[in-house]
Design an enzyme around this catalytic site. Structure first.
Site, PDB file in Angstrom:
ATOM      1  N   ASP A 102       0.843  -1.198   0.000  1.00 59.47           N
ATOM      2  CA  ASP A 102       0.000   0.000   0.000  1.00 59.47           C
ATOM      3  C   ASP A 102       0.875   1.242   0.000  1.00 59.47           C
ATOM      4  O   ASP A 102       2.009   1.231   0.490  1.00 59.47           O
ATOM      5  CB  ASP A 102      -0.981  -0.006   1.170  1.00 59.47           C
ATOM      6  CG  ASP A 102      -0.314   0.062   2.529  1.00 59.47           C
ATOM      7  OD1 ASP A 102       0.720  -0.610   2.717  1.00 59.47           O
ATOM      8  OD2 ASP A 102      -0.822   0.781   3.415  1.00 59.47           O
ATOM      9  N   GLU A 107      -0.108  -0.729   5.885  1.00 63.38           N
ATOM     10  CA  GLU A 107       0.981  -0.140   6.668  1.00 63.38           C
ATOM     11  C   GLU A 107       0.867   1.372   6.711  1.00 63.38           C
ATOM     12  O   GLU A 107       1.131   1.990   7.744  1.00 63.38           O
ATOM     13  CB  GLU A 107       2.332  -0.546   6.072  1.00 63.38           C
ATOM     14  CG  GLU A 107       3.517  -0.353   7.020  1.00 63.38           C
ATOM     15  CD  GLU A 107       4.154   1.034   6.952  1.00 63.38           C
ATOM     16  OE1 GLU A 107       4.984   1.346   7.817  1.00 63.38           O
ATOM     17  OE2 GLU A 107       3.813   1.812   6.019  1.00 63.38           O
TER      18      GLU A 107
END
Length: 379
Positions: A74, A136
């Site tokens: 991500d 994250e």
């Protein structure tokens, strides 16, 4: 696609606009590459914190020790100010551009390439694994922690872990992280009694008490640091009374601050200190504390030694063993095994025109390969 070259895989990952919480196909691209290399891939989904998050755990081998690479696909939103398309993954003058190139799709591709090169000499000793999350950059409640829980439920363990965060400030080989400071956020609301500013004796002004509390909290250093940690810091982040009027004493005054703390403290010990300090000032005060991560340290040992030697052989630099910077998912992994962080240069991470050097990607691949040779070379 040749997996021994990290660039094509990095480009394929960058072209997936996986802005948290969207995956945009990034983990499917990665799983496809790993399956071709012989990894067994498991997709772990979780939605306790909101939208469903996809995570990937891939393992090659079944025996111990299990050397893991952890990271995330991500990315943060691209924002404005780009001179290139943020998800085009173009190369210009030896630099690979794109959101996530530095943080941290580039490092993921480098580790995969290092594994591909290692496998040319045979199966590794023990097992190799990758723990890759899609959560994250977001709340981090449905990512790495959920995969670690899933592994524990299966009876699987990780014996050591490299996190591919962009740890190098200027040059590849500058720095590895062997720990991180903890982070605590606090919100204070001091209550008083509203009144006319011409009649202060008829009101209870919360502002002087708030200022007194902040003075008490900031008047002395929290500590002087340790051999591996800098001194803990308290930074005021907001002071607000929400009062546009010039002739009204407000009923409330609020402040917020962030503490980055070393291993001389814990979130609980700092909360006790905050509450004790606030109590000394008296009055009615609401205190809200949130600890997003405790401090941790992986003492120098076999893993950091292998990484430092490999980095020196490839770059001529011996990485500084650092605990600086913000938090990362290493804060979750440290409860399970020794963990160090080492990746590409982070100068442009989260910025417009984020990019990495293609030469650095080749060098990082070789560093990772040499670490694998030291710790997981084929028998």
């Amino acid at each position: 696609m040749s997996f021994r070259d990290p660039v094509p895989l990095a480009q394929a990952l960058i072209r997936c606009p996986s802005v948290t919480p969207e995956d945009a196909g990034a983990l499917d691209v990665l799983a496809g590459a790993l399956e071709e290399l012989g990894f067994a891939c498991h997709h772990i989904r979780s939605a306790t914190g909101g939208p469903e998050i996809r995570n990937l755990y891939a393992r090659l081998g079944t025996e111990a020790p299990n050397l893991c690479f952890a990271g995330h696909t991500d990315v943060v939103p691209p924002g404005k100010g780009w001179t290139v398309e943020p998800f085009a993954a173009g190369i210009d003058q030896g630099r690979l551009f794109g959101r996530g190139s530095a943080d941290m799709k580039g490092a993921i591709a480098c580790f995969v390439a290092a594994v591909a090169r290692l496998l040319e000499d045979g199966a590794p000793k023990g097992s190799l694994s990758l723990l890759i999350t899609g959560d994250e950059e977001g709340p981090a409640v449905d990512g790495t922690v959920k995969v670690l829980d899933w592994l524990a439920a299966r009876g699987e363990r990780i014996d050591c872990c490299i996190v591919g965060e962009p740890t190098n400030p200027r040059k590849l080989g500058d720095m590895m992280k062997i720990g991180r400071r903890g982070s605590l956020n606090c919100r204070l609301t001091v209550f008083g009694t509203q009144g006319h500013s011409a009649y202060p004796h008829l009101a209870d002004n919360p502002i002087p008490r708030l200022l007194d509390i902040l003075r008490r909290l900031t008047e002395a250093p929290l500590d002087e640091g340790t051999p591996h940690f800098q001194a803990s810091t308290l930074a005021l982040t907001t002071v607000d009374v929400g009062n546009p009027a010039t002739n009204v004493i407000p009923a409330e005054a609020r402040a917020g601050f962030n503490i980055r703390f070393n291993d001389l403290h814990s979130g609980a010990s700092l909360e006790r200190w905050i509450r004790d300090t606030v109590a000394q000032a008296g009055g009615e005060v609401e205190i809200k504390v949130e600890v997003s991560g405790e401090s941790f340290l992986t003492p120098p040992g076999a893993l950091s030694d292998a990484l430092a030697e490999a980095a020196f052989e490839v770059t001529g630099l011996r990485p500084e063993l650092s605990t600086s910077g913000g938090t990362s998912d290493a804060r979750f992994i440290k409860n399970h095994c020794p963990v160090v962080e080492f990746g590409l240069v982070g100068q442009t991470m989260h910025k417009s025109d984020e990019h990495v050097s293609v030469a650095d990607m080749e060098a990082l691949t070789e560093i990772y390969r040499r670490v694998l040779v030291r710790l997981a070379a084929p028998s």
